[in-house]
Design an enzyme around this catalytic site. Structure first.
Site, PDB file in Angstrom:
ATOM      1  N   GLU A  88     -76.152  14.638  46.960  1.00 54.91           N
ATOM      2  CA  GLU A  88     -76.489  14.398  45.548  1.00 54.91           C
ATOM      3  C   GLU A  88     -77.874  13.763  45.426  1.00 54.91           C
ATOM      4  OE1 GLU A  88     -72.696  12.276  44.886  1.00 54.91           O
ATOM      5  OE2 GLU A  88     -72.480  13.516  43.099  1.00 54.91           O
ATOM      6  N   GLU A  93     -66.157  14.802  48.978  1.00 61.50           N
ATOM      7  CA  GLU A  93     -65.430  13.773  48.230  1.00 61.50           C
ATOM      8  C   GLU A  93     -63.961  14.121  48.038  1.00 61.50           C
ATOM      9  OE1 GLU A  93     -68.481  14.740  47.610  1.00 61.50           O
ATOM     10  OE2 GLU A  93     -69.723  13.057  46.952  1.00 61.50           O
TER      11      GLU A  93
HETATM   12  N1  3HC Z   1     -69.326   4.992  54.371  1.00 65.55           N
HETATM   13  C1  3HC Z   1     -69.067   3.994  55.234  1.00 65.55           C
HETATM   14  N2  3HC Z   1     -68.851   4.182  56.553  1.00 65.55           N
HETATM   15  C2  3HC Z   1     -68.907   5.438  56.999  1.00 65.55           C
HETATM   16  C3  3HC Z   1     -69.173   6.528  56.163  1.00 65.55           C
HETATM   17  C4  3HC Z   1     -69.382   6.274  54.784  1.00 65.55           C
HETATM   18  N3  3HC Z   1     -69.650   7.258  53.917  1.00 65.55           N
HETATM   19  N4  3HC Z   1     -69.158   7.653  56.903  1.00 65.55           N
HETATM   20  C5  3HC Z   1     -68.909   7.288  58.158  1.00 65.55           C
HETATM   21  N5  3HC Z   1     -68.760   5.952  58.232  1.00 65.55           N
HETATM   22  C6  3HC Z   1     -68.512   5.159  59.443  1.00 65.55           C
HETATM   23  C7  3HC Z   1     -67.167   5.505  60.085  1.00 65.55           C
HETATM   24  O1  3HC Z   1     -66.128   4.745  59.533  1.00 65.55           O
HETATM   25  C8  3HC Z   1     -67.426   5.155  61.536  1.00 65.55           C
HETATM   26  O2  3HC Z   1     -67.306   3.770  61.652  1.00 65.55           O
HETATM   27  P1  3HC Z   1     -66.751   3.132  63.023  1.00 65.55           P
HETATM   28  O3  3HC Z   1     -67.708   3.578  64.084  1.00 65.55           O
HETATM   29  O4  3HC Z   1     -66.748   1.685  62.732  1.00 65.55           O
HETATM   30  O5  3HC Z   1     -65.372   3.702  63.190  1.00 65.55           O
HETATM   31  C9  3HC Z   1     -68.905   5.510  61.725  1.00 65.55           C
HETATM   32  O6  3HC Z   1     -69.476   5.553  60.406  1.00 65.55           O
HETATM   33  C10 3HC Z   1     -69.145   6.847  62.379  1.00 65.55           C
HETATM   34  O7  3HC Z   1     -68.380   7.835  61.692  1.00 65.55           O
HETATM   35  P2  3HC Z   1     -67.573   8.952  62.486  1.00 65.55           P
HETATM   36  O8  3HC Z   1     -66.791   8.354  63.589  1.00 65.55           O
HETATM   37  O9  3HC Z   1     -66.845   9.736  61.459  1.00 65.55           O
HETATM   38  O10 3HC Z   1     -68.792   9.779  63.112  1.00 65.55           O
HETATM   39  P3  3HC Z   1     -68.972  11.338  63.291  1.00 65.55           P
HETATM   40  O11 3HC Z   1     -70.278  11.523  63.926  1.00 65.55           O
HETATM   41  O12 3HC Z   1     -67.749  11.933  63.901  1.00 65.55           O
HETATM   42  O13 3HC Z   1     -69.040  11.951  61.797  1.00 65.55           O
HETATM   43  C11 3HC Z   1     -69.767  12.076  59.531  1.00 65.55           C
HETATM   44  C12 3HC Z   1     -70.091  11.612  60.960  1.00 65.55           C
HETATM   45  C13 3HC Z   1     -69.688  13.613  59.484  1.00 65.55           C
HETATM   46  C14 3HC Z   1     -70.837  11.599  58.619  1.00 65.55           C
HETATM   47  C15 3HC Z   1     -68.376  11.499  59.117  1.00 65.55           C
HETATM   48  O14 3HC Z   1     -68.384  10.100  59.335  1.00 65.55           O
HETATM   49  C16 3HC Z   1     -68.006  11.696  57.686  1.00 65.55           C
HETATM   50  O15 3HC Z   1     -67.514  12.758  57.336  1.00 65.55           O
HETATM   51  N6  3HC Z   1     -68.211  10.674  56.837  1.00 65.55           N
HETATM   52  C17 3HC Z   1     -67.775  10.663  55.481  1.00 65.55           C
HETATM   53  C18 3HC Z   1     -68.641  11.516  54.616  1.00 65.55           C
HETATM   54  C19 3HC Z   1     -68.169  11.445  53.194  1.00 65.55           C
HETATM   55  O16 3HC Z   1     -67.004  11.518  52.890  1.00 65.55           O
HETATM   56  N7  3HC Z   1     -69.126  11.300  52.273  1.00 65.55           N
HETATM   57  C20 3HC Z   1     -68.815  11.212  50.912  1.00 65.55           C
HETATM   58  C21 3HC Z   1     -68.569   9.790  50.581  1.00 65.55           C
HETATM   59  S1  3HC Z   1     -67.996   9.592  48.915  1.00 65.55           S
HETATM   60  C22 3HC Z   1     -69.384   9.745  47.998  1.00 65.55           C
HETATM   61  O17 3HC Z   1     -70.438  10.028  48.496  1.00 65.55           O
HETATM   62  C23 3HC Z   1     -69.198   9.497  46.540  1.00 65.55           C
HETATM   63  C24 3HC Z   1     -70.388   9.944  45.767  1.00 65.55           C
HETATM   64  O18 3HC Z   1     -70.139  11.204  45.217  1.00 65.55           O
HETATM   65  C25 3HC Z   1     -70.722   9.007  44.651  1.00 65.55           C
END
Ligand code: 3HC
Ligand code: NAI
Length: 694
Positions: A108, A128
């Protein structure tokens, strides 16, 4: 380089301001990132030497989304829409430079830039929906304006990512570059030199026209995805927002998006799904096995048993490029097993998920043997032969003789004692249970079962290799059925009891289906086959199972079980004869017949599961409550939007759970209704399972 905030810096090179975000691990949009971007853009605008701005990230990825840990807390600093407005209204062109994953709020943010470039390994998505949400910073209004409605519907309701090629093709990015920073700066310079317009996605309209001309697109899409999205709120809300993008002016669409986003954010489904996001990651962490524990390097694998499980397990390794040798007792069993593997792959070709070349490449990684000596040099062996202790012990004694020192020796047993299996070897520290779920090439769950002697290295390796082959591993201890099947057994006992007390199996199944399970216990038995473990020679009509099998009902395989199945469509219809048969059997045994409501059925199915989960925690068989939830969501289809059995119990209230268990215990008796002391204590203290921490 000037620091703009704790995670954002600004550097001006050749008239281009490079704003760099460095917020490990995934550059989530914490308040200091949002503030830093906006302040950085304002500083760049104010600096007369700057002609254009590049937004780039340090570390492994572009912004991976909002900072999920901030959700639910008081808002700090600038909101994301405020930061986006600063970017979008910048009089100097802003180019987002993308590597890794631009997800959620990250994408976004990128869509509020005037242009986007990426390296070819970059991925893009609005995930999301997987958190029970929708993109809440204009994503629902901007994405369809860039990609068109159909693609936006697909991306936002699945949460799946697309690659750079696809992003370029659909207009989400403007160019693929080799060197990200240099490429983005060159692009920005060109935009200035050639006087390109300051493109705002909010002004795009063209790609919405197709949906304006064909409003039925939404009805069709809903029908197509209904099965997959059943029970979830977020997919429907995402669709409604895209409809709003088509039917409303941009600013009204944003308002609509905000209302829907807030509703989801405050609801229980998203709370459960956000909890699950962290639960899944937590399951990978083993408190007494340090993160830096040395692991066995896995370059080759061996599987013993080319049956239902062995073949599926082998596919997991081949899918990630690890060569695998399957051993079975004779050539015919081996050929049969390898044939099934090939067929499974070919099915993926038919559905378009693989090409024939992929299949050939994967099959080339799978070789067969009829002698266990073929496993002398492999790094990991997973045994998946029949479930007989003597056979498993004989095999492990042989593996002890054959396998190289340090090889990981795993059993896929679904219930046997891993310690006893390990005792057949002179190296019990190398032995672990790796319990896959059927179909093993599809199901995500992997229960790794640590024995008393299993070494930290073997545990760390089993967890890591599980992740590498695409599974979600959870570590459990040795007990009958481990965590998943032990809890399942409790539900089964009560489902069978209720049937004997007069509840029609279909009514029980329907209640669980409506709760969100893909099917109930009786439909599941029909699918698995009712004759598993039934011996016609010894059958004397002394149990319901014997009676049903004796009546010629063996489940889906012969079209008759608890249900009858349409031979063409496989649609199921409850069989009144079976209902009468079970009821009569119950009455003949003096079982009290009762009235049932949906609430009673749900209580009697789910509460013994929660109780057993608590006992499992007391015994230290599961590390933390959330591991039980991860197991039930990924192995047994517990609906993620209720968070799993332990999270669900917290939402019901442990005091309510305890009160009900006491009620049923007094009414029905049975070991599974004996209240767990842990559960009783938590309830008495007004606590939750979540309060136990991890
Ligand atoms: N916020 C906070 N912490 C996050 C995060 C986030 N969005 N995404 C990942 N982390 C943290 C994980 O909890 C993890 O923490 P840890 O090491 O303490 O366990 C660390 O970052 C690494 O994450 P992964 O183990 O998942 O690492 P990968 O390399 O396997 O994957 C990734 C990376 C593809 C970025 C995956 O973490 C992921 O899919 N993250 C979530 C992405 C997501 O859902 N984004 C949307 C958020 S909601 C949003 O944006 C609302 C908006 O529309 C307003
Ligand atoms: P299966 O009957 O489909 O396959 C077993 C295979 O082992 C057969 O190909 C057989 O020829 C082979 N085999 C038997 N003895 C052998 C020997 N001495 N040497 C080499 N190969 C031998 O069984 P399935 O369903 O694959 O189960 C295997 C194991 O996985 C069992 O321990 C079972 O409990 C466990 N399991 C099964 C699940 C399921 O849903 N089927 C789920 C999780 C675990």
């Amino acid at each position: 380089m000037t620091a703009v905030s704790q995670s954002v810096s600004l550097e001006v090179e050749d008239g281009i301001a490079v704003i760099t975000i460095d917020n490990p691990p995934v550059n989530a949009l914490s308040s200091h990132v949002r503030d830093g971007i906006a302040d950085g853009v304002e500083q760049a605008i104010a600096d007369d030497s700057v002609t254009a701005i590049v937004l780039i990230c340090a570390g492994r990825t572009f912004i991976a989304g909002a900072d999920i840990t901030e959700f639910g807390g008081a808002s700090k600093g600038r909101s994301l829409p405020e930061t986006q407005a600063t970017m979008e209204n910048s009089p100097k062109p802003i180019v987002a430079a993308i590597h890794g994953t631009a997800l959620g709020g990250g994408l976004e943010t990128a869509m509020a830039a005037h242009y986007r470039v990426a390296i070819d390994s970059a991925e893009f998505g609005l995930p999301e929906v997987k958190l029970g949400l929708l993109p809440g910073a204009g994503g629902t209004q901007r994405l369809p304006r860039v990609t068109g409605v159909q693609k936006a519907l697909e991306m936002m309701t699945s949460g799946d990512r697309i690659g750079a090629d696809e992003a370029l093709e659909c207009g989400l990015i403007n160019e693929i570059v080799d060197d990200l920073k240099a490429g983005a700066m060159a692009f920005a310079r060109k935009a200035v030199d050639e006087g390109w317009p300051l493109v705002k996605i909010r002004d795009f309209d063209e790609k919405l026209q197709a949906a304006k001309d064909d409003p039925e697109i939404f009805t069709r899409f809903r029908a197509k995805t209904a099965r997959k999205t059943r029970g979830f709120l977020a997919p429907e809300y995402n669709i409604q927002c895209i409809e709003a993008a088509v039917n409303m002016p941009f600013d009204e669409g944003i308002k609509f998006e905000r209302e829907r986003f807030t509703e989801l954010m405050n609801g229980t489904q998203s709370a459960a799904q956000r909890y699950y996001f962290f639960a899944e990651r937590q399951a990978a962490k083993i408190p007494d096995v340090p993160k830096d524990t040395p692991q066995i390097e896995i370059n080759t694998a061996g599987i013993i048993g080319a049956g239902t499980m062995g073949g599926g397990i082998a596919m997991n390794f081949a899918n990630v490029g690890i060569p695998v040798i399957i051993v079975d007792r004779d050539q015919a069993s081996l050929d049969k097993g390898l044939g099934v593997v090939r067929k499974n792959y070919e099915r993926s070709v038919k559905s378009g998920r693989l090409t024939m070349e992929d299949v050939d490449a994967r099959m080339a990684l799978i070789s067969g043997a009829t002698s266990r000596e073929a496993l002398a040099d492999v790094d990991i062996v997973i045994e998946a032969v029949f479930e007989f202790m003597d056979l498993k012990k004989e095999i492990f004694a042989d593996l002890d003789r054959i396998c190289k020192p340090g090889a990981l020796l795993a059993s896929n047993t679904s219930a046997l004692d891993v310690n006893e299996i390990a005792s057949a070897t002179s190296r019990p520290e190398s032995v672990i249970g790796m319990h896959f779920f059927s179909p093993a090439n599809v199901m995500k769950l992997l229960e790794n079962v640590r024995g008393d002697a299993t070494s930290d290295t073997v545990i760390a390796t089993a967890m890591a290799v599980g992740k590498r082959i695409g599974k979600i591993p959870a570590l459990v201890g040795v007990c009958q059925g481990f965590v998943g099947n032990r809890i399942l057994a409790q539900r089964r006992i009560e489902a069978d009891n209720m049937a004997l007390e007069g509840a029609p199996p279909a009514m029980i199944d329907d209640v669980l289906y409506d709760f969100g399970f893909p099917m109930g216990p009786f439909a599941m038995s029909d699918l698995a086959g009712l004759d598993i473990g039934w011996d016609p020679e010894k059958s004397t009509g002394s149990t319901v199972k014997e009676l049903i099998n004796e009546s010629g009902r063996h489940g889906q395989k012969n079209g008759r079980g608890y249900y009858t199945y349409d031979p063409e469509t496989r649609a199921k219809t409850p069989d009144p004869e079976v209902v009468a048969m079970i009821k009569a059997f119950g009455e003949s045994k003096g079982v009290e017949q009762r009235e049932f409501t949906e609430e009673i059925i749900l209580d009697r199915c789910l509460l013994p599961m929660v109780n057993e989960g608590a006992k499992i925690l007391e015994e230290g068989i599961a590390i933390r409550p959330s591991d039980i939830d991860v197991i039930w969501i990924n192995g047994y289809g517990w609906p993620v939007y209720t968070g799993g059995p332990m999270f669900w119990a917290d939402t019901v209230g442990l005091d309510v759970v305890v009160e009900k268990i006491k009620h049923y215990s007094a009414m029905l008796g049975g070991r599974h209704w004996e209240l767990s002391p842990l559960l009783e204590r938590l309830a008495a203290e007004g606590k939750t399972f979540q309060s136990m921490g991890s």
